[in-house]
Design a protein around this motif. Structure first.
Motif, PDB file in Angstrom:
ATOM      1  N   VAL A   1       0.845  -1.201   0.000  1.00 15.70           N
ATOM      2  CA  VAL A   1       0.000   0.000   0.000  1.00 15.70           C
ATOM      3  C   VAL A   1       0.881   1.253   0.000  1.00 15.70           C
ATOM      4  N   LEU A   2       1.916   1.247   0.846  1.00 15.74           N
ATOM      5  CA  LEU A   2       2.821   2.400   0.908  1.00 15.74           C
ATOM      6  C   LEU A   2       3.502   2.618  -0.438  1.00 15.74           C
ATOM      7  N   LEU A   3       3.991   1.517  -1.048  1.00 12.25           N
ATOM      8  CA  LEU A   3       4.676   1.640  -2.330  1.00 12.25           C
ATOM      9  C   LEU A   3       3.740   2.239  -3.379  1.00 12.25           C
ATOM     10  N   GLY A   4       2.487   1.772  -3.367  1.00 13.33           N
ATOM     11  CA  GLY A   4       1.531   2.274  -4.342  1.00 13.33           C
ATOM     12  C   GLY A   4       1.359   3.780  -4.236  1.00 13.33           C
ATOM     13  N   PHE A   5       1.281   4.294  -3.003  1.00 13.31           N
ATOM     14  CA  PHE A   5       1.104   5.737  -2.850  1.00 13.31           C
ATOM     15  C   PHE A   5       2.394   6.492  -3.143  1.00 13.31           C
ATOM     16  N   THR A   6       3.542   5.846  -2.896  1.00 13.15           N
ATOM     17  CA  THR A   6       4.803   6.521  -3.169  1.00 13.15           C
ATOM     18  C   THR A   6       4.932   6.866  -4.652  1.00 13.15           C
ATOM     19  N   PHE A   7       4.408   5.985  -5.519  1.00 13.00           N
ATOM     20  CA  PHE A   7       4.371   6.300  -6.942  1.00 13.00           C
ATOM     21  C   PHE A   7       3.615   7.594  -7.166  1.00 13.00           C
ATOM     22  N   LYS A   8       2.476   7.682  -6.487  1.00 16.10           N
ATOM     23  CA  LYS A   8       1.544   8.784  -6.745  1.00 16.10           C
ATOM     24  C   LYS A   8       2.131  10.118  -6.303  1.00 16.10           C
ATOM     25  N   ILE A   9       2.810  10.149  -5.166  1.00 10.71           N
ATOM     26  CA  ILE A   9       3.345  11.422  -4.693  1.00 10.71           C
ATOM     27  C   ILE A   9       4.735  11.662  -5.267  1.00 10.71           C
ATOM     28  N   SER A  10       5.190  10.788  -6.156  1.00  7.90           N
ATOM     29  CA  SER A  10       6.506  10.871  -6.790  1.00  7.90           C
ATOM     30  C   SER A  10       7.612  11.104  -5.764  1.00  7.90           C
ATOM     31  N   ALA A  11       7.615  10.258  -4.738  1.00  8.25           N
ATOM     32  CA  ALA A  11       8.724  10.287  -3.787  1.00  8.25           C
ATOM     33  C   ALA A  11       9.772   9.272  -4.249  1.00  8.25           C
ATOM     34  N   VAL A  12      11.039   9.540  -3.917  1.00 11.28           N
ATOM     35  CA  VAL A  12      12.103   8.590  -4.203  1.00 11.28           C
ATOM     36  C   VAL A  12      11.801   7.312  -3.436  1.00 11.28           C
ATOM     37  N   PRO A  13      11.962   6.118  -3.956  1.00 11.73           N
ATOM     38  CA  PRO A  13      12.608   5.745  -5.207  1.00 11.73           C
ATOM     39  C   PRO A  13      11.662   5.602  -6.407  1.00 11.73           C
ATOM     40  N   PHE A  14      10.451   6.106  -6.345  1.00 12.87           N
ATOM     41  CA  PHE A  14       9.541   5.953  -7.474  1.00 12.87           C
ATOM     42  C   PHE A  14       9.226   7.303  -8.100  1.00 12.87           C
ATOM     43  N   HIS A  15      10.271   8.060  -8.384  1.00 13.41           N
ATOM     44  CA  HIS A  15      10.089   9.438  -8.819  1.00 13.41           C
ATOM     45  C   HIS A  15      10.472   9.640 -10.278  1.00 13.41           C
ATOM     46  N   VAL A  16      11.120   8.644 -10.912  1.00 11.16           N
ATOM     47  CA  VAL A  16      11.799   8.901 -12.188  1.00 11.16           C
ATOM     48  C   VAL A  16      10.869   9.399 -13.287  1.00 11.16           C
ATOM     49  N   TRP A  17       9.581   9.080 -13.174  1.00  6.18           N
ATOM     50  CA  TRP A  17       8.674   9.508 -14.238  1.00  6.18           C
ATOM     51  C   TRP A  17       8.408  11.005 -14.210  1.00  6.18           C
ATOM     52  N   THR A  18       8.561  11.639 -13.031  1.00  4.79           N
ATOM     53  CA  THR A  18       8.035  12.984 -12.814  1.00  4.79           C
ATOM     54  C   THR A  18       8.541  14.025 -13.819  1.00  4.79           C
ATOM     55  N   PRO A  19       9.870  14.253 -13.913  1.00  2.00           N
ATOM     56  CA  PRO A  19      10.303  15.330 -14.813  1.00  2.00           C
ATOM     57  C   PRO A  19       9.936  15.062 -16.276  1.00  2.00           C
ATOM     58  N   ASP A  20      10.040  13.818 -16.706  1.00  2.00           N
ATOM     59  CA  ASP A  20       9.705  13.499 -18.106  1.00  2.00           C
ATOM     60  C   ASP A  20       8.254  13.807 -18.392  1.00  2.00           C
ATOM     61  N   VAL A  21       7.380  13.448 -17.448  1.00  2.00           N
ATOM     62  CA  VAL A  21       5.949  13.658 -17.676  1.00  2.00           C
ATOM     63  C   VAL A  21       5.627  15.147 -17.642  1.00  2.00           C
ATOM     64  N   TYR A  22       6.179  15.876 -16.672  1.00  2.00           N
ATOM     65  CA  TYR A  22       5.895  17.317 -16.606  1.00  2.00           C
ATOM     66  C   TYR A  22       6.384  18.007 -17.874  1.00  2.00           C
ATOM     67  N   GLU A  23       7.536  17.569 -18.386  1.00  2.00           N
ATOM     68  CA  GLU A  23       8.100  18.224 -19.553  1.00  2.00           C
ATOM     69  C   GLU A  23       7.306  17.885 -20.812  1.00  2.00           C
ATOM     70  N   GLY A  24       6.931  16.609 -20.954  1.00  2.00           N
ATOM     71  CA  GLY A  24       6.259  16.193 -22.179  1.00  2.00           C
ATOM     72  C   GLY A  24       4.804  16.600 -22.229  1.00  2.00           C
TER      73      GLY A  24
END
Lengths: 501, 179
Positions: free
Chosen positions: A215-238
């Motif tokens: 459950v924690l891992l799932g939400f970590t994706f959503k708030i783009s916290a490390v270590p599940f953050h890599v998508w964030t800059p690419d998505v904001y830019e694109g």
């Protein structure tokens, strides 16, 4: 009998979403769809206010919290405050989007529809007190996000952003669902109030801990916290930049709402398990986000990494308090304070980036040099929002930082002090890149490729002016009168006493 | 209860009879080189899981899997493959080198190991009695429109958003300028 007053905000927002779709169908000028949406957002605020102030109103009965559907849907102080944050965030994102979408050939009405639908998801999430409602609300926040990220169909970066966001978002959701199914399997309930009362024998089962981890891992994706953050800059830019603004505030707030509600209301008895995990995620997010942000040359990517770091700051008090086993209420209030102020200033920062970007047609920092020469107003706004993100008084960001530091230090213990030190170091690192942007805008010479005369003649579109005006005023007012937001946060943290924890 | 006792019960043989083909078919779905074959193996896998739900007494979920997944989603897959004329066989662009596959495989196996260990550790081989009232379709229908009416309505918005957004993204129009 259903308490219709309690769910009136949801009903009005849902009708607004549909009205936007119909308006888009019958009008030629898609601008009206946005106008209908904004009118609906104002209408949504009215029941939120009457719910919050019910005691003082004539003819209004029933005080918060209002419990519906056997405890699975609760309208309490915390829910009302966060619903207002979602409505505000989508209002600003809508204003930013109007100007942006009209500058080119985009599908407009559908864009507003999806944006408002995502806000509806956030509003539902704020009140969800069971996993089923929460996850479906989260779906409604995420789904439109995936689609909006790919709105610039002709641009490969936008396609990539949408696909990346979709795959990572769905992976996160799958993890979350896996975790919920494990927790449900062992406890036999998915209602937060009942989960909080899980007997110790069941809490000690490995499946329970594993479910919590997922459950924690799932939400970590959503708030783009490390270590599940890599998508964030690419998505904001694109993605189209207003979508970046919404994702960095609305979608992230949704993730925090989920994470804080679940940790606080469903798993308070195992804070020794999730506390250290959040503590670590907070430290990693701050550090990685800030150190990578320093190297960015593109302003949108810089904001992407900055939003990762800010997620770390938001998590810090809550994670530290839970890890140390201290009183959660103060930490909760500090996290909510930071979240609310972050929402305002990050929307403003994205707004000014969009305003400059539509003029320059580029988000490269080098081209921003000497912005003061061709638009003093925009340069000052860049200064206001970026320095606020850095935490310089009297802009609102300083109070967010203050609340965060005082809450982590109040925790005491090695957990609290260590994270306060890391946060202090990170604040200094963050200052480097935020002030670099401001310095570039004010003091660097204008590059030869930029035609100052042409840029000087361009106006900022009226909806954009309104969005920038609102956020700028709020950043100043909240900075000078921080009591406003801390009252809100204290008010929202009353959920603890209300839930009887 | 030991494995030997476990095997003496006829329901467990029925379980194995359903679970083994489901497992094999699931592996074939991801290892099959031909998309249409993969979809047909998926039919077996989904049919097996529907039968497992029926065995658990979850008749509503079981028949929903049959109706929605096998009935609608699989047909949609096949039609989708047909009308997009997607290549049916291995695509070179989408194949990863072994250096990328190995860590993914390792992670999957580890994940399976951890989840399996935790489930066995927590539940073991004990028999959990089936609650009588929880599985009747009529009651599920009632609860959807009483206690779960908000998630139910929100799902309709999720679907509407997916529909509208999907149409916009799939529509063919001239490439927009890059701002």
């Amino acid at each position: 009998m259903i308490d219709y007053h309690a769910i009136l905000p949801e009903i009005i927002l849902a009708l607004t979403v549909l009205a936007v779709l119909v308006t888009d169908l019958v009008t030629k000028d898609k601008y009206y769809a946005a106008v209908v949406g904004m009118a609906g957002l104002f209408a949504t605020m009215i029941p939120l206010l009457t719910l919050a102030l019910c005691d003082d109103l004539a003819g209004c009965s029933g005080e918060l919290p209002r419990v519906l559907f056997g405890g699975s849907y609760v309208v309490d102080q915390y829910a009302v405050v966060l619903k207002a944050v979602f409505v505000f965030a989508v209002f600003i994102a809508l204003l930013l989007a109007v100007a942006y979408l009209e500058s080119d050939r985009y599908y407009e009405g559908e864009f507003y529809f999806l944006l408002l639908a995502a806000a509806l998801g956030g509003v539902v999430m704020s009140s969800s007190r069971d996993f089923l409602t929460l996850i479906i609300g989260l779906e409604l926040v995420s789904g439109p996000g995936f689609l909006l990220a790919g709105w610039r169909k002709g641009d490969e970066r936008s396609n990539e952003a949408a696909l990346k966001f979709f795959i990572i978002g769905v992976t996160g959701l799958a993890l979350l669902l896996m975790g919920v199914s494990l927790v449900y399997g062992i406890t036999g309930t998915q209602l937060f109030a009942e989960l909080a009362a899980t007997p110790q024998a069941i809490v000690d089962e490995p499946v329970f801990a594993l479910g919590l981890l997922f459950v924690l891992l799932g939400f970590t994706f959503k708030i783009s916290a490390v270590p599940f953050h890599v998508w964030t800059p690419d998505v904001y830019e694109g993605a189209p930049t207003p979508v970046g603004a919404w994702l960095s505030v609305g979608s992230k707030t949704a993730g925090f709402v989920g994470l804080l509600t679940v940790c606080y209301l469903a798993f308070p008895q195992v804070s020794n398990l999730w506390g250290p995990a959040l503590w670590l995620a907070a430290i990693l997010s701050m550090t990685v986000g800030n150190f990578v942000a320093i190297q960015q040359t593109n302003v949108v990517r810089l904001l992407g990494y900055s939003s990762i770091a800010q997620a770390g700051f938001i998590l810090a008090p809550f994670g530290a308090a839970a890890a140390a086993g201290a009183d959660l209420q103060q930490a909760f209030a500090a996290s909510v304070t930071y979240l609310v102020i972050y929402a305002v200033m990050n929307l403003g920062a994205f707004g000014v980036v969009i305003a400059v970007g539509t003029r320059l047609k580029t988000y490269e920092l080098a081209d921003w040099s000497g912005m003061y020469r061709w638009s003093a107003g925009l340069a000052i706004l860049v200064g206001a929002f970026f320095l606020s993100l850095a935490g310089i008084p009297p802009l609102a960001g300083w109070f967010a930082k203050l609340a965060m530091f005082s809450a982590t230090i109040a925790v005491g213990d090695i957990w609290g002090y260590s994270i306060a030190v890391v946060a202090a170091l990170n604040t200094v690192v963050a200052l480097v890149y935020y002030t670099k942007v401001v310095k570039t805008a004010f003091f660097d010479p204008v590059p030869d490729t930029i035609d100052v005369a042409a840029l000087e003649g361009m106006d900022v579109a009226p909806p954009m002016q309104l969005a920038l005006g609102i956020t700028a005023v709020l950043v100043l007012v909240l900075g000078v009168f921080p009591g406003l937001v801390s009252t809100l946060a204290q008010y929202s943290s009353e959920v603890v006493t209300a839930a009887g924890l | 209860m030991t494995i030997g006792d476990w095997l003496t019960e006829s329901a467990n043989w029925a379980f194995l009879f359903l679970a083994i083909p489901t497992f094999v078919a699931s592996v074939m779905v991801v290892s099959s080189r031909n998309v249409v074959r993969a979809v047909l193996y998926l039919v077996i896998a989904l049919g097996g899981s529907a039968a497992l739900f029926l065995m658990l007494g979850a008749e509503f979920v079981g028949w929903t899997v049959v109706l929605v997944y096998i009935g609608a989603v699989i047909i949609l897959f096949l039609i989708g493959i047909m009308i997009t004329r997607a290549p049916l066989t291995k695509s070179v662009d989408l194949s990863h080198p072994i250096s990328a596959k190995a860590p993914a495989a390792l992670l999957s196996v580890l994940l399976f190991g951890v989840v399996a260990w935790a489930v066995v550790e927590s539940f073991g081989l004990e028999t959990i009695p089936l609650p009588e009232e929880a599985t009747r379709t009529g009651e599920i229908g009632l609860s959807i429109f009483t206690s779960w009416v908000i998630p139910f309505e929100v799902v309709s918005f999720v679907l509407l958003a997916a529909l509208i957004g999907g149409i916009v993204l799939a529509r063919k129009d001239e490439p927009a300028e890059v701002p």
